[in-house]
Design a protein around this motif. Structure first.
Motif, PDB file in Angstrom:
ATOM      1  N   TYR A 167      35.959  46.510  44.754  1.00 15.14           N
ATOM      2  CA  TYR A 167      36.564  45.244  44.996  1.00 15.14           C
ATOM      3  C   TYR A 167      36.170  44.696  46.666  1.00 15.14           C
ATOM      4  O   TYR A 167      36.560  45.541  47.468  1.00 15.14           O
ATOM      5  CB  TYR A 167      37.854  44.736  44.706  1.00 15.14           C
ATOM      6  CG  TYR A 167      38.013  45.018  43.182  1.00 15.14           C
ATOM      7  CD1 TYR A 167      37.370  43.873  42.132  1.00 15.14           C
ATOM      8  CD2 TYR A 167      38.688  45.804  42.592  1.00 15.14           C
ATOM      9  CE1 TYR A 167      37.510  43.995  40.653  1.00 15.14           C
ATOM     10  CE2 TYR A 167      38.623  46.077  41.335  1.00 15.14           C
ATOM     11  CZ  TYR A 167      38.158  45.227  40.341  1.00 15.14           C
ATOM     12  OH  TYR A 167      38.190  45.067  39.000  1.00 15.14           O
ATOM     13  N   GLU A 179      38.969  45.198  49.601  1.00 10.88           N
ATOM     14  CA  GLU A 179      40.206  45.795  49.381  1.00 10.88           C
ATOM     15  C   GLU A 179      39.801  47.445  49.511  1.00 10.88           C
ATOM     16  O   GLU A 179      38.768  47.876  49.291  1.00 10.88           O
ATOM     17  CB  GLU A 179      40.295  45.954  47.795  1.00 10.88           C
ATOM     18  CG  GLU A 179      40.641  44.410  47.283  1.00 10.88           C
ATOM     19  CD  GLU A 179      41.195  44.296  45.829  1.00 10.88           C
ATOM     20  OE1 GLU A 179      41.500  45.239  45.267  1.00 10.88           O
ATOM     21  OE2 GLU A 179      41.252  43.197  45.573  1.00 10.88           O
ATOM     22  N   SER A 195      39.201  51.302  48.721  1.00 15.75           N
ATOM     23  CA  SER A 195      38.774  51.860  47.969  1.00 15.75           C
ATOM     24  C   SER A 195      38.532  53.412  48.216  1.00 15.75           C
ATOM     25  O   SER A 195      38.484  54.009  49.046  1.00 15.75           O
ATOM     26  CB  SER A 195      37.529  51.321  47.600  1.00 15.75           C
ATOM     27  OG  SER A 195      37.438  50.076  47.008  1.00 15.75           O
ATOM     28  N   THR A 197      29.271  41.534  48.380  1.00 10.90           N
ATOM     29  CA  THR A 197      29.116  42.076  47.088  1.00 10.90           C
ATOM     30  C   THR A 197      27.661  42.561  46.846  1.00 10.90           C
ATOM     31  O   THR A 197      26.666  42.007  47.472  1.00 10.90           O
ATOM     32  CB  THR A 197      29.357  40.724  46.140  1.00 10.90           C
ATOM     33  OG1 THR A 197      28.457  39.646  46.453  1.00 10.90           O
ATOM     34  CG2 THR A 197      30.656  40.271  46.231  1.00 10.90           C
ATOM     35  N   SER A 202      33.654  40.588  44.034  1.00 10.12           N
ATOM     36  CA  SER A 202      34.927  39.765  44.249  1.00 10.12           C
ATOM     37  C   SER A 202      35.937  39.836  42.980  1.00 10.12           C
ATOM     38  O   SER A 202      35.337  39.473  41.805  1.00 10.12           O
ATOM     39  CB  SER A 202      34.254  38.527  44.653  1.00 10.12           C
ATOM     40  OG  SER A 202      35.596  37.575  44.773  1.00 10.12           O
ATOM     41  N   ARG A 203      37.073  40.035  43.324  1.00  9.70           N
ATOM     42  CA  ARG A 203      38.093  39.923  42.209  1.00  9.70           C
ATOM     43  C   ARG A 203      38.147  38.687  41.548  1.00  9.70           C
ATOM     44  O   ARG A 203      38.424  38.637  40.418  1.00  9.70           O
ATOM     45  CB  ARG A 203      39.550  40.408  42.708  1.00  9.70           C
ATOM     46  CG  ARG A 203      40.473  40.781  41.787  1.00  9.70           C
ATOM     47  CD  ARG A 203      41.801  41.393  42.320  1.00  9.70           C
ATOM     48  NE  ARG A 203      41.496  42.777  42.798  1.00  9.70           N
ATOM     49  CZ  ARG A 203      41.698  43.751  41.935  1.00  9.70           C
ATOM     50  NH1 ARG A 203      41.853  43.523  40.547  1.00  9.70           N
ATOM     51  NH2 ARG A 203      41.467  45.016  42.275  1.00  9.70           N
ATOM     52  N   ASP A 204      37.941  37.691  42.237  1.00 16.70           N
ATOM     53  CA  ASP A 204      38.089  36.397  41.770  1.00 16.70           C
ATOM     54  C   ASP A 204      37.177  36.106  40.811  1.00 16.70           C
ATOM     55  O   ASP A 204      37.026  35.645  39.560  1.00 16.70           O
ATOM     56  CB  ASP A 204      37.782  35.263  42.833  1.00 16.70           C
ATOM     57  CG  ASP A 204      39.060  35.076  43.485  1.00 16.70           C
ATOM     58  OD1 ASP A 204      39.955  35.618  43.048  1.00 16.70           O
ATOM     59  OD2 ASP A 204      39.019  34.484  44.796  1.00 16.70           O
ATOM     60  N   LYS A 228      35.472  38.661  39.120  1.00 16.03           N
ATOM     61  CA  LYS A 228      35.846  39.194  37.897  1.00 16.03           C
ATOM     62  C   LYS A 228      36.853  38.919  36.959  1.00 16.03           C
ATOM     63  O   LYS A 228      36.515  38.880  35.880  1.00 16.03           O
ATOM     64  CB  LYS A 228      36.454  40.893  38.500  1.00 16.03           C
ATOM     65  CG  LYS A 228      36.709  42.110  37.455  1.00 16.03           C
ATOM     66  CD  LYS A 228      35.260  42.634  37.377  1.00 16.03           C
ATOM     67  CE  LYS A 228      35.543  43.897  36.355  1.00 16.03           C
ATOM     68  NZ  LYS A 228      34.123  44.363  36.032  1.00 16.03           N
ATOM     69  N   LYS A 229      37.799  38.067  37.389  1.00 14.26           N
ATOM     70  CA  LYS A 229      38.729  37.305  36.527  1.00 14.26           C
ATOM     71  C   LYS A 229      37.951  36.276  35.763  1.00 14.26           C
ATOM     72  O   LYS A 229      38.132  35.965  34.623  1.00 14.26           O
ATOM     73  CB  LYS A 229      39.794  36.846  37.528  1.00 14.26           C
ATOM     74  CG  LYS A 229      40.766  37.555  38.116  1.00 14.26           C
ATOM     75  CD  LYS A 229      41.988  37.011  38.778  1.00 14.26           C
ATOM     76  CE  LYS A 229      42.801  37.964  39.602  1.00 14.26           C
ATOM     77  NZ  LYS A 229      43.654  37.126  40.273  1.00 14.26           N
TER      78      LYS A 229
END
Length: 469
Positions: A367, A370, A372, A436, A462-464, A466-467
């Protein structure tokens, strides 16, 4: 009756499938054991690089030709080492001539093998650049380099030989020699001494010489001249395209029958005009201030015994040998040769490999911004160097130093141990993971001068996003 027909059809189908499978296996085996190599040599005549001065496509590099190649080796001689701009580029940015080819070849899946330096291997005006198809990077186990200086009787490196030894994972050894020998027709004895010196000093294995290597490619401005003809006689032969008559007076051909250092090597039949001396900027106009000669040559030899990894005797076939007439910014024409070598380059499991934290096949997703964790397996028989590092590469990277970010391996910690080795972890900080896209991880060994492992491609997202998915 119906079951018998079904049984008969099923049996025939099975036989056909077995035959097809066997044929495909043989084809795949041949594919893995054959490599297409291009050697290109070019004396730059101290020409300063400038944008647009050349197009790599002019060097017989059409898309159809490039796609067939697996390894491309380019040797430059007489770079303008007296220019501060040239020296700055070579030491700080990269070989400007090599970068032209790097940018062009990266779109065809080639990666530069830098040997720890963005310019590749270089010594004053000599430089050597190597490109491999991306899937072949993990087949190179180690790279060794030697420098043999012959300028001013060994004091300077503006003349001499760059030696690179490629050791593949199956034990096949390939040596590349890029030479710039002493010029002038009356210095033949000096050139012979330099060639003998290369044979004596260029040994990469204990108690072994060049003749014990599986494949050796020797190329460059060897500076052997056409000697014994007048200018008028040379002009007459050139006008009639009677190159075979010129080659009867070629010093290299004479030496190969007598000199121990050169008689071990092969050369394809020459069917092109002399490569020196031309008027720079004029496409094919020779400068008769010097007798036109075949200064730029490509020689090769193979071992006449089985290599370390199997009973397969190394085999090398030349497919093409020609000069590059279109490029005219130097007083030399570039010369290229295409080879097909056959050796047991079977793809086996690498010593080091990337994996998930539980040891399973690598299929991570990281991500943006973040922290890793990168997990990899290190076998018991591998000792990591203090300066080994793991790099994060964008898919389509053009050189093994073309990293987004990296971490030194000494920062690792043990995940778990097994009988065969240790599963290690390295932490990548999120502040360096800002974009990304698709990436690969690579384990670079400083002592081996190459990438020892590449991960499967993976995503940084991006985690957003992914959601939302």
């Amino acid at each position: 009756l119906v079951p018998l027909i079904i049984l008969k059809v099923t049996f025939k189908f099975g036989v056909y499938c077995a035959i097809i499978f066997e044929v495909m296996s043989l084809l795949q085996k041949d594919k893995l054991s054959s490599l297409n190599i291009r050697i290109l040599t070019w004396n730059l005549n101290k020409v300063d690089f400038r944008p647009g001065i050349l197009s790599p496509a002019e060097f017989h590099m059409s898309p159809k030709e490039v796609e067939k190649l697996d390894i491309i080796v380019i040797g430059f001689q007489e770079g303008n080492f007296l220019s501060l701009k040239y020296l700055y580029n070579m030491f700080c940015i990269g070989n400007p001539w090599g970068n032209q080819f790097k940018d062009f070849l990266s779109s065809y899946g080639f990666v530069q093998l830098t040997c720890n330096h963005p310019s590749g291997v270089f010594m004053m005006g000599l430089s050597l650049v190597i490109f491999l198809k991306r899937h072949l990077l993990s087949l190179v186990k180690s790279v060794q380099v030697k420098y043999i200086r012959s300028g001013f009787y060994g004091l300077l490196g503006h003349k001499g030989t760059l030696c690179i030894h490629l050791n593949f994972i199956n034990g096949t050894h390939t040596v590349l020699l890029n030479s710039h020998c002493t010029p002038h027709a009356d210095k033949l004895a000096r050139r012979e001494i330099e060639c003998e010196e290369v044979m004596r000093k260029c040994n990469f294995k204990p108690n072994c010489t060049l003749t014990s290597e599986d494949f050796v490619f020797w190329f460059g401005d060897l500076n052997f001249r056409v000697d014994g003809l007048t200018k008028d006689e040379v002009k007459r032969h050139l006008d009639n395209r009677n190159y075979s008559e010129l080659l009867k007076y070629d010093q290299l051909n004479e030496c190969k029958s007598e000199n121990a250092a050169l008689k071990e090597f092969n050369e394809a039949k020459i069917e092109f005009a002399p490569t020196y001396k031309f008027k720079p900027g004029e496409k094919n106009e020779l400068n008769f201030s010097r007798i036109p000669s075949y200064c730029d040559r490509i020689l090769w030899r193979t071992a006449d015994y089985c290599c370390e990894s199997s009973c397969h005797v190394p085999n090398c076939t030349i497919k093409k040998y020609t000069s590059v007439e279109q490029v005219c910014c130097s007083d030399h024409k570039a010369v290229l040769a295409d080879f097909k070598i056959q050796c047991p380059l079977n793809v086996s499991s690498p010593e080091i490999y990337f994996c998930n934290s539980d040891g399973s096949e690598f299929n991570n997703c990281w991500y943006v911004k973040e922290n890793s964790v990168c997990s990899f397996f290190e076998p018991n028989n591998y000792k990591a160097g203090f300066s080994d590092w793991i790099g994060l590469y964008e898919i389509g990277f053009s050189s093994d130093l073309d990293v987004v970010t990296w971490k030194y391996v000494f920062s690792k910690w043990v995940n778990r141990k097994s009988e065969k080795g240790v599963y290690q972890n390295v932490l990548f900080l999120g502040k360096f993971l800002v974009k990304t896209g698709k990436y690969q991880l690579g384990y670079y060994s400083q002592s081996s001068r190459c990438l020892r492992a590449l991960s499967n491609p993976f995503q940084i997202v991006s985690r957003d996003e992914k959601k939302k998915d």
